[in-house]
Design a protein around this motif. Structure first.
Motif, short mmCIF file in Angstrom:
data_model
loop_
_atom_site.label_atom_id
_atom_site.label_comp_id
_atom_site.label_asym_id
_atom_site.label_seq_id
_atom_site.Cartn_x
_atom_site.Cartn_y
_atom_site.Cartn_z
N CYS A 1 0.84 -1.20 0.00
CA CYS A 1 0.00 0.00 0.00
C CYS A 1 0.87 1.25 0.00
O CYS A 1 0.67 2.17 -0.81
N ASN A 2 1.88 1.30 0.87
CA ASN A 2 2.77 2.46 0.98
C ASN A 2 3.49 2.78 -0.32
O ASN A 2 3.59 3.95 -0.71
N SER A 3 3.97 1.74 -1.00
CA SER A 3 4.73 1.96 -2.24
C SER A 3 3.85 2.56 -3.33
O SER A 3 4.27 3.45 -4.07
N VAL A 4 2.61 2.09 -3.43
CA VAL A 4 1.67 2.60 -4.44
C VAL A 4 1.24 4.03 -4.08
O VAL A 4 1.14 4.90 -4.95
N LEU A 5 1.01 4.29 -2.79
CA LEU A 5 0.61 5.63 -2.36
C LEU A 5 1.68 6.67 -2.69
O LEU A 5 1.35 7.78 -3.12
N GLN A 6 2.96 6.30 -2.52
CA GLN A 6 4.03 7.25 -2.84
C GLN A 6 4.04 7.55 -4.34
O GLN A 6 4.21 8.71 -4.75
N ALA A 7 3.86 6.51 -5.15
CA ALA A 7 3.84 6.70 -6.62
C ALA A 7 2.68 7.62 -7.01
O ALA A 7 2.84 8.52 -7.84
N GLY B 1 7.93 -11.24 0.57
CA GLY B 1 8.79 -10.20 0.01
C GLY B 1 8.42 -8.83 0.54
O GLY B 1 7.78 -8.69 1.58
N HIS B 2 8.79 -7.82 -0.22
CA HIS B 2 8.66 -6.45 0.25
C HIS B 2 8.49 -5.54 -0.97
O HIS B 2 8.94 -5.89 -2.07
N TYR B 3 7.84 -4.40 -0.78
CA TYR B 3 7.71 -3.41 -1.86
C TYR B 3 8.34 -2.09 -1.43
O TYR B 3 8.16 -1.64 -0.30
N VAL B 4 9.05 -1.48 -2.36
CA VAL B 4 9.59 -0.14 -2.17
C VAL B 4 9.25 0.66 -3.43
O VAL B 4 8.81 0.08 -4.43
N SER B 5 9.44 1.96 -3.40
CA SER B 5 9.18 2.73 -4.62
C SER B 5 10.25 3.80 -4.83
O SER B 5 10.87 4.27 -3.88
#
Length: 368
Positions: A34-40, A309-313
Motif C-alpha cells: 500500500c505504501n509503495s503505491v501511495l508514494q507513486a 517479500g517487500h515493496y519499495v518505490s
C-alpha cells in the motif's frame, strides 16, 4: 526518521523544492504494498492536484460519509500541509478503510501491489460516479449513466449520453482497439475497450519497448481458435491485433513477473532483465502518431517469490530521484534505476525488480 529526514534535507540543501514534502509512511504489518503505491500516486502531480482540489471543494464529511476517496484525500492533504519538510506519517485511517472495503487486504499476509492499485483506482472511479449521479438526480440522467467504463448507448430526450468521465479517468484511462481481420473476406471487426493500466508479458533480456511490441503483435486465429465472421456467417481463419487508440496521460505499466508453473502447481517470480527507459515512445503500439512519455515512479518488488517479500518505490520529484522504503526516504542517483531492471541469470542474489512503472505524457508535464 529524524536523522534520515535531516540527511535528506542536507542532501538537497538549497535545491529542496519550495512547498514540497517528502514523508515516509508507517508500516502496519505488511502494508508496504500500500505504501509503495501511495508514494507513486502522491508524486503523480496531476492526480495529486485534482485530489487536493476535490478535498477543498467538498465539505468535511461525517463518519457516515467517509469512504476510500475522502481518506486518500485527507492523507495527501496531511502530507502536503506538514510544517516540516521531511518526516513520517501514519496512514492509519486510510489502511483501516482499505481493510474495511476489501477483505482481501485484511490479513497480514503478503499482498500484491498491482492488485491494490487496480482496486484503489476502480474504487475511486465508482465513488466519483456515484457522487456525480447524486448531483444529477433527474431520472433520465441517473438511469443512463450506469456504465463504469464502456460506451453508453442510452438516449435521453433523443440525445446520446456520453460516458461519465471522472478526473481519475482523465489521468489514467486510455483506449485499446481490438482488431480482427477475416482472412477470407478481409472484413475488419474493431472493438474498443478502456484500460487504466497495461499488463505486459515479459521475456528474458528484453525491454519495455519490445514488450509493448509483442503486446501489439499480430496473432493468427486458426484450427479450434477460428473467428466467427458476421459477413461470411461462419468460422474463418483470421488475424487479430491489439493497438492503443487513445493513450492515457499517465501510462501505468504492470510487468507480469509472477507466472503460474503447471509442473510446480504454484506461481514463480520471473527475475528476467527487462530494461525500462526514462523516456518512452509509443510507436509500434499506436494507431497514429507517436506519444512520448517520461518515467516518474517505479514500484519495486523485493523477494524471490510471489507470496513473500517487500515493496519499495522510487519517485522523481523536481528532477531528483527519491527512494521510499516505508518510513525511510533517501535520495538516489538516476543511474540506480538500472539495478531494478532484473537479472540476466536465472539464479541471482539480486531480488529487487521493477514491477509497476508510471510514465507521464510529455505534453501534460508542467512545472512538476
Amino acid at each position: 526518521m529524524g536523522a534520515a529526514g535531516s540527511k535528506l534535507e542536507k542532501a538537497l540543501g538549497d535545491q529542496f523544492p519550495e512547498g514540497e514534502r517528502y514523508f515516509g509512511l508507517e508500516n502496519f504489518g505488511n502494508t508496504c504494498y500500500c505504501n509503495s503505491v501511495l508514494q507513486a500516486l502522491y508524486f503523480c502531480v496531476p492526480f495529486r492536484e485534482q485530489l487536493l482540489q476535490y478535498y477543498t471543494s467538498t465539505k468535511s464529511p461525517s463518519d457516515a460519509d467517509e469512504n476510500l476517496l475522502t481518506c486518500l484525500a485527507d492523507l495527501f492533504s496531511q502530507i502536503c500541509s506538514q510544517k516540516k519538510k521531511t518526516g513520517v506519517i501514519a496512514p492509519k485511517r486510510f489502511v483501516q478503510r482499505v481493510k474495511k472495503e476489501n477483505e482481501l487486504f485484511r490479513s497480514y499476509m503478503h499482498q500484491d501491489a498491482h492488485e491494490f492499485l487496480n482496486f484503489l483506482l476502480n474504487e475511486l472511479v465508482e465513488i466519483l460516479e456515484k457522487e456525480s449521479r447524486a448531483t444529477k438526480s433527474s431520472p433520465e440522467t441517473s438511469s443512463s449513466e450506469k456504465s463504469v467504463n464502456g460506451p453508453i448507448n442510452g438516449l435521453a430526450n433523443g440525445t446520446k449520453i456520453e460516458p461519465l468521465v471522472t478526473w481519475v479517468h482523465k489521468n489514467f484511462q486510455g483506449i485499446l482497439t481490438n482488431e480482427t481481420r477475416c482472412l477470407r473476406c478481409e472484413t475488419v471487426t474493431a472493438r474498443d475497450e478502456t484500460f487504466l493500466d497495461l499488463s505486459l508479458d515479459i521475456e528474458q533480456n528484453s525491454s519495455i519497448t519490445s514488450c509493448l511490441k509483442n503486446f501489439s503483435s499480430t496473432e493468427t486465429l486458426n484450427a479450434e481458435d477460428k473467428f466467427f465472421c458476421d459477413k461470411c456467417c461462419s468460422l474463418q481463419e483470421a488475424q487479430k491485433r491489439m493497438k492503443i487508440k487513445k493513450p492515457p496521460h499517465i501510462l501505468v505499466i504492470h510487468l507480469k513477473r509472477f507466472k503460474y508453473i503447471e509442473q510446480l502447481s504454484r506461481y514463480k517470480k520471473l527475475s528476467y532483465r527487462v530494461v525500462f527507459p526514462l523516456e518512452l515512445k509509443l510507436s509500434n503500439t499506436m494507431e497514429d502518431a507517436d506519444s512520448e512519455y517520461t518515467l516518474f515512479a517505479v514500484v519495486v518488488h523485493v523477494g524471490s517469490g510471489p507470496n513473500h517479500g517487500h515493496y519499495v518505490s522510487l519517485v522523481k520529484s523536481h528532477n531528483h530521484w527519491l527512494f521510499f522504503d516505508d518510513e525511510n526516504v533517501e535520495m538516489v542517483d538516476e543511474s540506480a534505476m538500472q539495478t531494478f531492471f532484473g537479472s540476466s541469470q536465472e539464479y541471482t542474489s539480486n531480488t529487487d525488480h521493477g514491477y509497476i512503472l508510471f510514465y507521464e505524457s510529455v505534453s501534460t508535464i508542467g512545472t512538476s
